[in-house]
Design an enzyme around this catalytic site. Sequence first.
Site, PDB file in Angstrom:
ATOM      1  N   ASP A  12       0.779  -1.246   0.000  1.00  0.00           N
ATOM      2  CA  ASP A  12       0.000   0.000   0.000  1.00  0.00           C
ATOM      3  C   ASP A  12       0.814   1.302   0.000  1.00  0.00           C
ATOM      4  O   ASP A  12       0.522   2.217   0.784  1.00  0.00           O
ATOM      5  CB  ASP A  12      -0.961   0.009   1.199  1.00  0.00           C
ATOM      6  CG  ASP A  12      -1.985  -1.121   1.147  1.00  0.00           C
ATOM      7  OD1 ASP A  12      -1.951  -1.912   0.188  1.00  0.00           O
ATOM      8  OD2 ASP A  12      -2.803  -1.217   2.077  1.00  0.00           O
ATOM      9  N   LYS A 135      -6.962  -5.128  -2.972  1.00  0.00           N
ATOM     10  CA  LYS A 135      -7.789  -5.632  -1.857  1.00  0.00           C
ATOM     11  C   LYS A 135      -8.742  -4.529  -1.437  1.00  0.00           C
ATOM     12  O   LYS A 135      -8.513  -3.361  -1.750  1.00  0.00           O
ATOM     13  CB  LYS A 135      -6.889  -6.033  -0.682  1.00  0.00           C
ATOM     14  CG  LYS A 135      -6.102  -4.855  -0.121  1.00  0.00           C
ATOM     15  CD  LYS A 135      -5.142  -5.282   0.947  1.00  0.00           C
ATOM     16  CE  LYS A 135      -4.256  -4.148   1.383  1.00  0.00           C
ATOM     17  NZ  LYS A 135      -4.954  -3.029   2.009  1.00  0.00           N
ATOM     18  N   CYS A 180      -2.071  -2.895   7.630  1.00  0.00           N
ATOM     19  CA  CYS A 180      -2.029  -3.811   6.484  1.00  0.00           C
ATOM     20  C   CYS A 180      -0.754  -4.638   6.417  1.00  0.00           C
ATOM     21  O   CYS A 180      -0.800  -5.807   6.013  1.00  0.00           O
ATOM     22  CB  CYS A 180      -2.294  -3.054   5.198  1.00  0.00           C
ATOM     23  SG  CYS A 180      -4.028  -2.560   5.122  1.00  0.00           S
TER      24      CYS A 180
HETATM   25  C1  VGL Z   1      -4.783   0.588   5.774  1.00  0.00           C
HETATM   26  C2  VGL Z   1      -6.304   1.559   7.162  1.00  0.00           C
HETATM   27  C3  VGL Z   1      -7.303   1.404   6.225  1.00  0.00           C
HETATM   28  C4  VGL Z   1      -3.360   0.147   5.534  1.00  0.00           C
HETATM   29  C5  VGL Z   1      -5.759   0.418   4.813  1.00  0.00           C
HETATM   30  O1  VGL Z   1      -2.933   0.065   4.362  1.00  0.00           O
HETATM   31  O2  VGL Z   1      -2.649  -0.103   6.532  1.00  0.00           O
HETATM   32  N1  VGL Z   1      -5.065   1.135   6.939  1.00  0.00           N
HETATM   33  N2  VGL Z   1      -7.023   0.824   5.053  1.00  0.00           N
END
Ligand code: VGL
Length: 233
Positions: A12, A135, A180
């Site tokens: 991410d 995802k 994540c």
């Molecule tokens: C994430 C919060 C919400 C992450 C993703 O990538 O850690 N955190 N969605």
Amino acid sequence: MVQSKIALAIIDVQEDFLPSHGSLAIKDGRDIIPLINNLITTRKFKWGAIIATQDWHPKNHTSFASQHNVPPFTELEFTHPLGEKDPATGEVKTQKQVVWPDHCVQDSSGACLDASFLGNFNSISPNIPKTVVKKGYLCDREYYSCFQDTWGIHHTEMEDFLRENGITGVVFVGLAYDYCVLNSARDCAKDGFNTYVLKDYCKSVYPDKIAETEDLYKEAGVKIIEDDLLKEL
Ligand code: VGL
Ligand code: ZN
């Protein structure tokens, strides 16, 4: 002995998680990008595969506080998306989950991978298997792990990709160390892969809770490492 084949999973590295304009910007998040770029461009590390993940939410995703008329970072109780019951109590299963500012909406600029990272990712030698795993695209459930939703109902292509490429271990880097990256690494270890996280290549949503986060890694059997160890994996 089976020879080790180690994959790199980059979690991410997306504009919405990056300072200063990301809607869910993680403090110092940009500091890890040059380090990650270095991991995928130097020939020092022989990766067996490279995976980039992308949080990829519909605009009305249930993890957005805006969908529930509450402020971001509120904890809410969610019910099982398919109404599955807990056999012990007969009640529909529930989970407590934090809700977030709107982030990583599909096809928005905030969902884009950082441009310098993407450029390097696209230039990886064609001899190294690589893929982008998305995802969070099912509207009615949260995903932290790149393997599955938080209920363990829907599985992404992550595990199949690792198995098809004969991967024995995975090194995790990226955002966020306490969400994540953590949940992806835990599932990876549970699936039987040797699992590592490069601590200095990650940043947390809650940097003051690092000790709790690291206890969770250790309980899951994930090894927290520094990059001098990579050559020994
Ligand atoms: C994430 C919060 C919400 C992450 C993703 O990538 O850690 N955190 N969605
Ligand atoms: Zn998300």
